[in-house]
Design a protein around this motif. Structure first.
Motif, PDB file in Angstrom:
ATOM      1  N   ASN A 271       0.847  -1.156  -0.038  1.00 35.85           N
ATOM      2  CA  ASN A 271       0.060  -0.064   0.022  1.00 35.85           C
ATOM      3  C   ASN A 271       0.962   1.326   0.080  1.00 35.85           C
ATOM      4  O   ASN A 271       0.462   2.421   0.025  1.00 35.85           O
ATOM      5  CB  ASN A 271      -1.008   0.008   1.240  1.00 35.85           C
ATOM      6  CG  ASN A 271      -1.976  -1.086   1.239  1.00 35.85           C
ATOM      7  OD1 ASN A 271      -2.819  -1.013   0.437  1.00 35.85           O
ATOM      8  ND2 ASN A 271      -1.721  -2.063   2.316  1.00 35.85           N
ATOM      9  N   THR A 272       2.186   1.186   0.122  1.00 36.65           N
ATOM     10  CA  THR A 272       3.052   2.302  -0.078  1.00 36.65           C
ATOM     11  C   THR A 272       2.633   3.301  -1.362  1.00 36.65           C
ATOM     12  O   THR A 272       2.891   2.679  -2.481  1.00 36.65           O
ATOM     13  CB  THR A 272       4.526   1.988  -0.016  1.00 36.65           C
ATOM     14  OG1 THR A 272       4.520   1.270   1.238  1.00 36.65           O
ATOM     15  CG2 THR A 272       5.168   3.408   0.170  1.00 36.65           C
ATOM     16  N   PRO A 273       2.488   4.455  -0.981  1.00 43.65           N
ATOM     17  CA  PRO A 273       2.363   5.587  -2.291  1.00 43.65           C
ATOM     18  C   PRO A 273       3.877   5.591  -3.027  1.00 43.65           C
ATOM     19  O   PRO A 273       4.571   6.166  -2.207  1.00 43.65           O
ATOM     20  CB  PRO A 273       1.766   6.818  -1.733  1.00 43.65           C
ATOM     21  CG  PRO A 273       1.293   6.434  -0.350  1.00 43.65           C
ATOM     22  CD  PRO A 273       2.111   5.038   0.188  1.00 43.65           C
ATOM     23  N   LEU A 274       3.877   5.384  -4.288  1.00 41.61           N
ATOM     24  CA  LEU A 274       5.263   5.375  -4.708  1.00 41.61           C
ATOM     25  C   LEU A 274       5.289   6.054  -6.284  1.00 41.61           C
ATOM     26  O   LEU A 274       6.296   6.320  -6.731  1.00 41.61           O
ATOM     27  CB  LEU A 274       5.766   3.840  -4.945  1.00 41.61           C
ATOM     28  CG  LEU A 274       6.149   3.171  -3.782  1.00 41.61           C
ATOM     29  CD1 LEU A 274       6.425   1.907  -4.269  1.00 41.61           C
ATOM     30  CD2 LEU A 274       7.268   3.919  -3.114  1.00 41.61           C
ATOM     31  N   ASN A 341      -6.201  -2.188  -8.591  1.00 44.04           N
ATOM     32  CA  ASN A 341      -6.495  -3.655  -8.198  1.00 44.04           C
ATOM     33  C   ASN A 341      -6.558  -3.652  -6.686  1.00 44.04           C
ATOM     34  O   ASN A 341      -7.212  -4.738  -6.115  1.00 44.04           O
ATOM     35  CB  ASN A 341      -5.331  -4.474  -8.707  1.00 44.04           C
ATOM     36  CG  ASN A 341      -5.971  -4.938 -10.006  1.00 44.04           C
ATOM     37  OD1 ASN A 341      -5.468  -6.000 -10.956  1.00 44.04           O
ATOM     38  ND2 ASN A 341      -6.728  -4.301 -10.803  1.00 44.04           N
ATOM     39  N   ILE A 342      -5.566  -3.060  -5.794  1.00 48.05           N
ATOM     40  CA  ILE A 342      -5.674  -3.274  -4.524  1.00 48.05           C
ATOM     41  C   ILE A 342      -6.819  -2.757  -3.842  1.00 48.05           C
ATOM     42  O   ILE A 342      -7.554  -3.270  -2.940  1.00 48.05           O
ATOM     43  CB  ILE A 342      -4.471  -2.316  -3.897  1.00 48.05           C
ATOM     44  CG1 ILE A 342      -3.233  -2.936  -4.373  1.00 48.05           C
ATOM     45  CG2 ILE A 342      -4.537  -2.292  -2.336  1.00 48.05           C
ATOM     46  CD1 ILE A 342      -1.965  -2.038  -3.900  1.00 48.05           C
ATOM     47  N   SER A 343      -7.482  -1.559  -4.299  1.00 48.24           N
ATOM     48  CA  SER A 343      -8.955  -1.250  -4.124  1.00 48.24           C
ATOM     49  C   SER A 343      -9.789  -2.104  -4.162  1.00 48.24           C
ATOM     50  O   SER A 343     -10.876  -2.364  -3.219  1.00 48.24           O
ATOM     51  CB  SER A 343      -9.073   0.279  -4.489  1.00 48.24           C
ATOM     52  OG  SER A 343      -9.371  -0.006  -6.213  1.00 48.24           O
ATOM     53  N   LYS A 344      -9.975  -3.072  -5.360  1.00 44.32           N
ATOM     54  CA  LYS A 344     -10.734  -4.082  -5.525  1.00 44.32           C
ATOM     55  C   LYS A 344     -10.894  -5.214  -4.339  1.00 44.32           C
ATOM     56  O   LYS A 344     -11.789  -5.786  -4.149  1.00 44.32           O
ATOM     57  CB  LYS A 344     -10.669  -4.831  -6.948  1.00 44.32           C
ATOM     58  CG  LYS A 344     -11.134  -3.728  -7.980  1.00 44.32           C
ATOM     59  CD  LYS A 344     -10.957  -4.413  -9.336  1.00 44.32           C
ATOM     60  CE  LYS A 344     -11.645  -3.513 -10.482  1.00 44.32           C
ATOM     61  NZ  LYS A 344     -11.109  -2.086 -10.522  1.00 44.32           N
ATOM     62  N   LEU A 345      -9.682  -5.467  -3.743  1.00 44.86           N
ATOM     63  CA  LEU A 345      -9.470  -6.499  -2.816  1.00 44.86           C
ATOM     64  C   LEU A 345     -10.276  -5.783  -1.709  1.00 44.86           C
ATOM     65  O   LEU A 345     -10.571  -6.881  -0.735  1.00 44.86           O
ATOM     66  CB  LEU A 345      -7.852  -6.520  -2.674  1.00 44.86           C
ATOM     67  CG  LEU A 345      -7.207  -7.436  -3.723  1.00 44.86           C
ATOM     68  CD1 LEU A 345      -5.589  -7.318  -3.357  1.00 44.86           C
ATOM     69  CD2 LEU A 345      -7.568  -8.781  -3.584  1.00 44.86           C
ATOM     70  N   GLU A 352     -15.898  -7.730  -8.121  1.00 44.60           N
ATOM     71  CA  GLU A 352     -14.771  -7.325  -8.123  1.00 44.60           C
ATOM     72  C   GLU A 352     -13.512  -7.914  -7.270  1.00 44.60           C
ATOM     73  O   GLU A 352     -12.661  -8.228  -7.703  1.00 44.60           O
ATOM     74  CB  GLU A 352     -14.843  -5.713  -7.914  1.00 44.60           C
ATOM     75  CG  GLU A 352     -15.338  -4.838  -8.822  1.00 44.60           C
ATOM     76  CD  GLU A 352     -15.425  -3.239  -8.444  1.00 44.60           C
ATOM     77  OE1 GLU A 352     -15.294  -3.185  -7.322  1.00 44.60           O
ATOM     78  OE2 GLU A 352     -15.670  -2.607  -9.531  1.00 44.60           O
ATOM     79  N   TYR A 353     -14.052  -8.206  -6.061  1.00 45.26           N
ATOM     80  CA  TYR A 353     -13.107  -8.901  -5.350  1.00 45.26           C
ATOM     81  C   TYR A 353     -12.514 -10.257  -5.789  1.00 45.26           C
ATOM     82  O   TYR A 353     -11.603 -10.484  -5.892  1.00 45.26           O
ATOM     83  CB  TYR A 353     -13.776  -9.030  -3.640  1.00 45.26           C
ATOM     84  CG  TYR A 353     -12.861  -9.881  -2.908  1.00 45.26           C
ATOM     85  CD1 TYR A 353     -11.749  -9.328  -2.262  1.00 45.26           C
ATOM     86  CD2 TYR A 353     -13.234 -11.306  -2.566  1.00 45.26           C
ATOM     87  CE1 TYR A 353     -11.206  -9.985  -1.188  1.00 45.26           C
ATOM     88  CE2 TYR A 353     -12.741 -12.161  -1.708  1.00 45.26           C
ATOM     89  CZ  TYR A 353     -11.432 -11.415  -1.077  1.00 45.26           C
ATOM     90  OH  TYR A 353     -10.708 -12.140  -0.259  1.00 45.26           O
ATOM     91  N   ASN A 354     -13.609 -10.926  -6.030  1.00 46.52           N
ATOM     92  CA  ASN A 354     -13.090 -12.200  -6.527  1.00 46.52           C
ATOM     93  C   ASN A 354     -12.246 -12.240  -7.979  1.00 46.52           C
ATOM     94  O   ASN A 354     -11.301 -13.151  -7.960  1.00 46.52           O
ATOM     95  CB  ASN A 354     -14.350 -13.257  -7.015  1.00 46.52           C
ATOM     96  CG  ASN A 354     -15.254 -13.420  -5.790  1.00 46.52           C
ATOM     97  OD1 ASN A 354     -14.568 -13.618  -4.697  1.00 46.52           O
ATOM     98  ND2 ASN A 354     -16.520 -13.741  -5.930  1.00 46.52           N
ATOM     99  N   MET A 355     -12.473 -11.421  -8.769  1.00 49.96           N
ATOM    100  CA  MET A 355     -11.744 -11.108  -9.983  1.00 49.96           C
ATOM    101  C   MET A 355     -10.433 -11.058  -9.500  1.00 49.96           C
ATOM    102  O   MET A 355      -9.296 -11.643 -10.080  1.00 49.96           O
ATOM    103  CB  MET A 355     -12.117  -9.896 -10.941  1.00 49.96           C
ATOM    104  CG  MET A 355     -11.293  -9.922 -12.009  1.00 49.96           C
ATOM    105  SD  MET A 355     -11.765  -8.374 -13.007  1.00 49.96           S
ATOM    106  CE  MET A 355     -11.145  -7.260 -11.996  1.00 49.96           C
ATOM    107  N   VAL A 356      -9.969 -10.298  -8.723  1.00 53.20           N
ATOM    108  CA  VAL A 356      -8.418  -9.864  -8.289  1.00 53.20           C
ATOM    109  C   VAL A 356      -7.991 -10.759  -7.241  1.00 53.20           C
ATOM    110  O   VAL A 356      -6.861 -11.245  -7.549  1.00 53.20           O
ATOM    111  CB  VAL A 356      -8.411  -8.217  -7.863  1.00 53.20           C
ATOM    112  CG1 VAL A 356      -7.036  -8.188  -7.481  1.00 53.20           C
ATOM    113  CG2 VAL A 356      -8.793  -7.234  -8.838  1.00 53.20           C
ATOM    114  N   ASN A 357      -8.703 -11.367  -6.351  1.00 52.69           N
ATOM    115  CA  ASN A 357      -8.302 -12.046  -5.442  1.00 52.69           C
ATOM    116  C   ASN A 357      -7.858 -13.485  -5.907  1.00 52.69           C
ATOM    117  O   ASN A 357      -6.785 -14.147  -5.485  1.00 52.69           O
ATOM    118  CB  ASN A 357      -9.234 -12.165  -4.366  1.00 52.69           C
ATOM    119  CG  ASN A 357      -9.133 -13.094  -3.247  1.00 52.69           C
ATOM    120  OD1 ASN A 357      -7.980 -12.785  -2.544  1.00 52.69           O
ATOM    121  ND2 ASN A 357      -9.464 -14.425  -2.733  1.00 52.69           N
ATOM    122  N   ASP A 358      -8.467 -13.888  -6.983  1.00 57.88           N
ATOM    123  CA  ASP A 358      -8.103 -15.201  -7.662  1.00 57.88           C
ATOM    124  C   ASP A 358      -6.572 -15.081  -8.178  1.00 57.88           C
ATOM    125  O   ASP A 358      -6.002 -16.207  -7.900  1.00 57.88           O
ATOM    126  CB  ASP A 358      -9.187 -15.602  -8.732  1.00 57.88           C
ATOM    127  CG  ASP A 358     -10.225 -16.018  -8.084  1.00 57.88           C
ATOM    128  OD1 ASP A 358     -10.650 -16.659  -6.986  1.00 57.88           O
ATOM    129  OD2 ASP A 358     -11.511 -16.065  -8.919  1.00 57.88           O
TER     130      ASP A 358
END
Length: 564
Positions: A271-274, A341-345, A352-358
């Motif tokens: 989650n570090t802003p880079l 994608n992190i926000s979808k987790l 949305e969650y399932n799409m990225v989590n898989d």
């Protein structure tokens, strides 16, 4: 003249006492010279005589000489203030406004330290009045409270501490002490230091230890992967029906990170802003209509390529683009999903969650890794921050329970001279009183001392040469009546010896420490004797006779290494 006064003020008009007793001629500041001179004053005959009313004796005893310069301030003392023109009056040097003015200060400036000179500008502080820290680089130039000292008019002084005496000349750079400037120390000063310590300190060999520590490193590269879209495609089945397949679009990007505290391995996580610390994408791989397995395979191949130094995925351009080029210094690097994608987790929408989590659970550096989705790659095939092996050197200091003394003399050029000896091939150095009694001038050093002295020998360097000669003498071989083979059986060579001799003026001899007498220690004399024996034995073998080395050869060696 006020009856309440104890000390009076004056200034010097003449300090050239014919008797050389430190007397001066001075005028009190509230008086004028002409008003004090007697009638019928003859400036040529009466000056420095009993008729001279301006003579003042030093209040310091004769054995401490400190005579002020003309126009410098003095304190005046009288035996009897009603008789100020007789010879029972004394002086002592007055104050100066700053140490930088030790060469000379006009008596008007000196008054600024007294009540009579409060209207004058005061000097700047050299030491902070609260912290007591010396400003600039002036620390060590001036005496500290508690130490006794004798100060010269320039850069010379004598400091007497509790267990140390320091005699110095050239302690600071003279041109920097003008006005209010703080002085800078001079590294190549000349000094003599005599010190006594209550404990003897000895240094043992350094101790090396190997430690493992968690040491942060700058993360060099960043990989961000993203699944941008999930959709269905349809196609016929062998039986004439219709089938639907879930496919994905996405991209993978490689960035370089700036060397900042925010990009250290201990600071970066998923989650570090880079965005502010990463370059533009160095390489981008985009995929469309790929199955989940194929998409995961592409992401893992991309990560694996950076891990190995070359991204080579069938159907896509390699990176680096040149065939014979690989990524260098890419470790440690970090891979993670994009912010999108992190926000979808963390989304509450199941799709949305399932799409990225898989994907997240199956993105790995190596199939066997337990960490997935987002991870730091420390080195090739190594996940997570590792302990760093480092070797540290520990200084080993011991103290013996006994006092020890040191004596040190330093300068750009050092001369050790004896009145009773001289070098036969050079002129004798006659330290005539008229030229040297009050100090040797630089011209005398250059013209008389330097050319008639020899450089000192660096003992260890000379011993290396002598040992090398002995090794060659012991290991050389030759045929009768022929010169020795230039390389001995132990590898010692004449070329090695000649190389040292060619540089002897600089490596063995110290041209800046010179003497007018010879000095060889016992071990050097013993080693020279051993060389003579070896030379004798070598010549005996060559000539196949049992005679001693010819006397001329002995003198040849003694000319190189003369013994007093």
């Amino acid at each position: 003249m006020s009856e309440l006064k104890v000390i009076f003020q004056g200034y010097v008009i003449n300090n050239q006492d014919p008797l050389m007793l430190g007397r001066i001629r001075a005028v009190p500041i509230e008086e004028t010279e002409s008003a004090l001179l007697p009638d019928n004053w003859n400036p040529e005959k009466d000056i420095w005589t009993e008729r001279d009313p301006l003579i003042y004796l030093p209040l310091l005893p004769y054995y401490l000489s400190q005579v002020p310069k003309e126009n410098e301030y003095i304190h005046i003392f009288y035996y009897n203030t009603s008789q100020v023109v007789d010879n029972t009056k004394f002086y002592i040097q007055g104050p100066i406004t700053r140490p930088q003015n030790n060469g000379f200060e006009n008596w008007h400036n000196s008054e600024s330290m007294l009540a009579s000179g409060t209207f004058l500008k005061q000097a700047n502080n050299i030491k902070d009045p609260l912290s007591f820290e010396i400003k600039g680089q002036a620390n060590g130039i001036y005496p500290e409270p508690g130490d006794n000292s004798l100060l010269g008019r320039g850069t010379a002084d004598v400091i007497v501490k509790e267990d140390e005496i320091l005699i110095r000349a050239g302690k600071n750079i003279k041109t920097q002490t003008a006005g209010f400037n703080l002085p800078n120390p001079r590294q190549n000063r000349s000094f003599l230091q005599l010190s006594s310590f209550s404990l003897e300190r000895k240094k043992l060999d350094d101790l090396k230890k190997t430690l493992f520590s968690s040491k942060s490193q700058l993360v060099k590269k960043l990989i961000e992967w993203e699944i941008t879209n999930e959709f269905q495609t349809t196609g016929p089945t062998p039986n004439g029906g219709v089938t639907a397949t879930t496919v994905y679009n996405g991209n993978i990007k490689l960035y370089s990170l700036l060397p900042k505290d925010q990009t250290k391995s201990t600071e970066i996580n998923m989650n570090t802003p880079l965005d502010a610390y990463k370059s533009g994408p160095e390489y981008t791989l985009e995929f469309t209509s790929k199955t989940k397995d194929d998409s995961i395979k592409l992401i893992n191949q991309f990560i694996g390529g950076v891990n190995k130094g070359k991204i080579t995925i069938e159907g896509y351009t390699q990176y680096p683009f040149e065939n014979d080029t690989k990524l260098e210094k890419q470790f440690p690097f970090y891979f993670r999903p994009t912010y999108n994608n992190i926000s979808k987790l963390s989304s509450t929408a199941a799709t949305e969650y399932n799409m990225v989590n898989d994907f997240f659970k199956k993105v790995k550096l190596l199939p066997s890794d337990r960490q997935f989705g987002s991870a730091l790659v420390w080195a090739q095939n190594v996940i997570g921050q590792q302990l760093v092996k480092e070797t540290i050197t520990l200084k080993q200091i011991v103290y013996n329970q006994k006092p020890v003394t040191y004596g040190t003399m330093a300068g750009d050029f050092l001369y050790l001279l004896s009145h009773k000896t001289d070098i036969p091939s050079k002129s004798k150095i006659n330290l005539l009183p008229r030229d040297t009694l009050y100090g040797i001038t630089q011209d005398y050093f250059v013209n008389n001392v330097l050319p008639n002295t020899d450089p000192m020998v660096r003992g260890n360097e000379l011993m290396k040469l002598l040992k090398l000669i002995v090794k060659f003498l012991r290991s050389h071989v030759h045929n009768p009546n022929e010169a020795p083979i230039p390389i001995g059986t132990d590898g010692t060579s004449i070329d090695n010896i000649q190389k040292i001799l060619d540089d002897a003026d600089n490596s063995i001899l110290n041209q800046n420490i010179r003497i007018n007498w010879y000095l060889l220690n016992k071990s050097e004399c013993q080693l020279i004797t051993l060389i003579l024996i070896e030379i004798t034995q070598s010549f005996t073998k060559i000539m196949q006779i049992q005679e001693e080395i010819p006397l001329c050869n002995y003198f040849m060696v003694m000319e190189v290494f003369p013994i007093p």
